[in-house]
Design a protein around this motif. Structure first.
Motif, PDB file in Angstrom:
ATOM      1  N   UNK A 186       8.665  -2.050   8.964  1.00 52.61           N
ATOM      2  CA  UNK A 186       8.085  -1.277   7.863  1.00 52.61           C
ATOM      3  C   UNK A 186       7.035  -2.085   7.117  1.00 52.61           C
ATOM      4  N   UNK A 187       7.343  -3.386   6.856  1.00 55.06           N
ATOM      5  CA  UNK A 187       6.373  -4.223   6.155  1.00 55.06           C
ATOM      6  C   UNK A 187       5.122  -4.442   7.006  1.00 55.06           C
ATOM      7  N   UNK A 188       5.313  -4.579   8.309  1.00 54.21           N
ATOM      8  CA  UNK A 188       4.154  -4.729   9.186  1.00 54.21           C
ATOM      9  C   UNK A 188       3.253  -3.497   9.103  1.00 54.21           C
ATOM     10  N   UNK A 189       3.865  -2.318   9.089  1.00 55.90           N
ATOM     11  CA  UNK A 189       3.070  -1.094   8.964  1.00 55.90           C
ATOM     12  C   UNK A 189       2.403  -1.019   7.595  1.00 55.90           C
ATOM     13  N   UNK A 190       3.107  -1.429   6.546  1.00 54.15           N
ATOM     14  CA  UNK A 190       2.539  -1.380   5.193  1.00 54.15           C
ATOM     15  C   UNK A 190       1.326  -2.290   5.085  1.00 54.15           C
ATOM     16  N   UNK A 191       1.426  -3.506   5.647  1.00 55.19           N
ATOM     17  CA  UNK A 191       0.310  -4.448   5.598  1.00 55.19           C
ATOM     18  C   UNK A 191      -0.870  -3.911   6.388  1.00 55.19           C
ATOM     19  N   UNK A 192      -0.583  -3.334   7.565  1.00 56.19           N
ATOM     20  CA  UNK A 192      -1.671  -2.808   8.397  1.00 56.19           C
ATOM     21  C   UNK A 192      -2.377  -1.642   7.708  1.00 56.19           C
ATOM     22  N   UNK A 193      -1.624  -0.747   7.084  1.00 58.61           N
ATOM     23  CA  UNK A 193      -2.247   0.383   6.387  1.00 58.61           C
ATOM     24  C   UNK A 193      -3.030  -0.078   5.161  1.00 58.61           C
ATOM     25  N   UNK A 194      -2.548  -1.122   4.498  1.00 57.43           N
ATOM     26  CA  UNK A 194      -3.199  -1.569   3.275  1.00 57.43           C
ATOM     27  C   UNK A 194      -4.577  -2.156   3.532  1.00 57.43           C
ATOM     28  N   UNK A 195      -4.762  -2.830   4.661  1.00 52.71           N
ATOM     29  CA  UNK A 195      -6.029  -3.503   4.917  1.00 52.71           C
ATOM     30  C   UNK A 195      -7.060  -2.596   5.581  1.00 52.71           C
ATOM     31  N   UNK A 196      -6.687  -1.355   5.927  1.00 56.09           N
ATOM     32  CA  UNK A 196      -7.636  -0.431   6.552  1.00 56.09           C
ATOM     33  C   UNK A 196      -8.598   0.123   5.510  1.00 56.09           C
ATOM     34  N   UNK A 197      -9.805   0.441   5.956  1.00 56.68           N
ATOM     35  CA  UNK A 197     -10.741   1.167   5.093  1.00 56.68           C
ATOM     36  C   UNK A 197     -10.260   2.601   4.927  1.00 56.68           C
ATOM     37  N   UNK A 198     -10.860   3.332   4.007  1.00 57.16           N
ATOM     38  CA  UNK A 198     -10.421   4.702   3.741  1.00 57.16           C
ATOM     39  C   UNK A 198     -10.601   5.591   4.968  1.00 57.16           C
ATOM     40  N   UNK A 199     -11.710   5.396   5.709  1.00 56.11           N
ATOM     41  CA  UNK A 199     -11.944   6.211   6.898  1.00 56.11           C
ATOM     42  C   UNK A 199     -10.933   5.882   7.988  1.00 56.11           C
ATOM     43  N   UNK A 200     -10.718   4.601   8.251  1.00 51.71           N
ATOM     44  CA  UNK A 200      -9.741   4.204   9.268  1.00 51.71           C
ATOM     45  C   UNK A 200      -8.333   4.622   8.867  1.00 51.71           C
ATOM     46  N   UNK A 201      -8.046   4.531   7.571  1.00 56.25           N
ATOM     47  CA  UNK A 201      -6.723   4.938   7.105  1.00 56.25           C
ATOM     48  C   UNK A 201      -6.501   6.432   7.315  1.00 56.25           C
ATOM     49  N   UNK A 202      -7.508   7.243   6.990  1.00 52.74           N
ATOM     50  CA  UNK A 202      -7.378   8.682   7.193  1.00 52.74           C
ATOM     51  C   UNK A 202      -7.159   9.010   8.669  1.00 52.74           C
TER      52      UNK A 202
END
Length: 463
Positions: free
Chosen positions: A19-35
């Motif tokens: 879960x923390x790995x996913x949280x870190x990965x989502x946090x560092x994405x840009x808004x477009x990549x996150x969407x």
């Protein structure tokens, strides 16, 4: 002979849970990549669904004038923006016409050239060779592949003269300059656009013989070398500057990178308020119906569904945590740098990651991830969050200032300089020192380049 032995050791080390790995990965994405990441999760995970609950819509200042972005009034409802995407595709109130029907289709460079070649009365072999050249062009219209390699790719074993003829045929097409193998050839192909024969001949000599001096804006030197009046050389140089060194970019869709702000800052009743840009927030939630159904009929055969349910719960929590973290960091930055919004770059304060990390209760590495590729829309522009961070520079009085403020001072000096006597980098450094700012000459040069200001010699020549 050494006998094998077993040994037990106790060690402590930190590991990140999935879960923390996913949280870190989502946090560092840009808004477009996150969407895109969230939409991909919605497509493959049956336990995730779009949250259809209404959310406040924040106007996008990146697409509106600064005055409108600073206004506290809600944007007018024009009817079109109030439609859902499905309504727009369906033509609103049952019509067959959508807004996309009125948008001109982009025609790429190669399609544009193929359309011209296919109307020429050419035999199939010549048409094939011309098409081979067209398909080998770069997006800017240049041919950077040797003709010998193109001859092999064509598959018809052409003679070198045939390949050269095919190249000349492509170079005769619109836009002028396409098919050139270097900048000099690209400009030469466009010289026929100059109507004045004398000016065209002078421009041809400059392009073919003295292109480096043209790049240096050395008009006086060109006039001496060409034995021509300075006025005529200046006119020829000015005409050359209007030629297009990248003719291929006139056709096709440009690869434009749009900045989508994650946070919107507005002035509300005399105070600066930071809110999430709800227009780009992908709202997701757990599909409770599917989750209850799975829990009622759960058994060992459904291990994959159990993993999907757990991942869906992680995704919902991590999405909320991402936006909560971004908003907390943005609000902390706004409290420290609100003077920048009111008075400009001169009021920018030195700011470190540790200050924000201590204030919001996060690690410095987390703040670093939040500030990269995340943008804040303000009435004075859209800025990356890390733009507001800079190290402190000590002044002669013992106080501190940020490099952004020093760049603002340098820009004011250059904007107010005499056109006939522009300021050199050493002179700017001396003036800064008189104001109590000890800045090295090489640092002034670096800041001037960041401001995209030409050197003193070029500014003097332009004047």
């Amino acid at each position: 002979m050494t006998a094998p032995a077993l040994r037990v050791e106790h060690r402590q080390h930190q590991t990140l849970t999935p879960r923390l790995q996913q949280a870190v990965r989502l946090l560092q994405l840009s808004s477009l990549d996150f969407a895109q990441e969230v939409h991909a999760a919605l497509d493959k995970n049956p336990f995730l669904e779009v949250d259809e609950t209404d959310a406040p819509v924040v106007p996008d200042p990146a697409a509106a004038p600064a005055a409108e972005a600073a206004s506290d009034e809600p944007p007018p409802n024009d009817g079109w923006s109030a439609m859902s995407p499905g309504d727009r595709r369906a033509g609103g109130a049952g019509g067959d016409v959508t807004a996309l029907d009125f948008v001109a289709a982009d025609v790429g460079l190669r399609e544009h050239l193929h359309g011209q070649v296919h109307v020429l009365p050419l035999p199939p072999r010549d048409l094939l060779l011309a098409a081979t050249v067209i398909e080998s062009l770069d997006d800017d219209g240049y041919l950077r592949t040797p003709l010998a390699e193109l001859a092999v790719l064509s598959g018809v074993d052409p003679e070198p003269a045939e390949m050269l003829t095919a190249l000349r045929r492509v170079q005769s097409l619109d836009p002028n300059g396409v098919g050139a193998r270097d900048v000099r050839e690209c400009l030469v192909l466009q010289l026929p656009d100059i109507e004045d024969p004398a000016l065209r001949a002078l421009a041809a000599r400059i392009v073919t013989e003295h292109l480096p001096r043209l790049a240096q804006h050395d008009v006086a030197g060109l006039a001496r070398l060409l034995d021509s009046p300075v006025d005529a050389v200046e006119a020829a140089c000015e005409r050359i500057r209007h030629l297009d060194p990248r003719p291929g970019w006139r056709h096709g869709a440009n690869d434009v990178q749009y900045l989508t702000p994650d946070v919107v800052v507005r002035r509300v009743r005399g105070s600066w308020l930071a809110t999430l840009n709800q227009n780009i927030v992908p709202r997701v939630k757990l599909n409770q119906a599917y989750a209850r159904l799975f829990q009622q009929h759960r058994d060992a055969r459904h291990g994959e569904l159990a993993a999907s349910l757990q991942e869906a719960r992680w995704t919902v929590r991590n999405v909320r945590q991402r936006f909560s973290t971004i908003l907390k960091v943005a609000e902390a930055i706004l409290r420290r740098q609100h003077s920048f919004l009111e008075h400009g770059p001169l009021a920018m304060k030195p700011l470190g990651l540790k200050e924000i990390a201590d204030e919001v209760g996060l690690h410095e590495s987390t703040v670093s991830r939040v500030t990269n590729n995340k943008y804040m829309a303000t009435p004075v522009g859209v800025f990356e969050l890390k733009y507001f961070f800079s190290r402190a520079m000590v002044t002669a009085s013992g106080s501190t200032c940020s490099p952004t403020a020093i760049r603002g001072v340098i820009k004011e000096m250059i904007d107010s300089e005499s056109p006939s006597h522009p300021l050199s980098d050493p002179e700017i450094a001396r003036r800064l020192l008189r104001q109590g700012l000890s800045v090295a000459r090489r640092t002034v040069t670096k800041y001037r380049q960041l401001l995209k200001v030409a050197p003193v010699e070029r500014r003097r020549r332009h004047a």
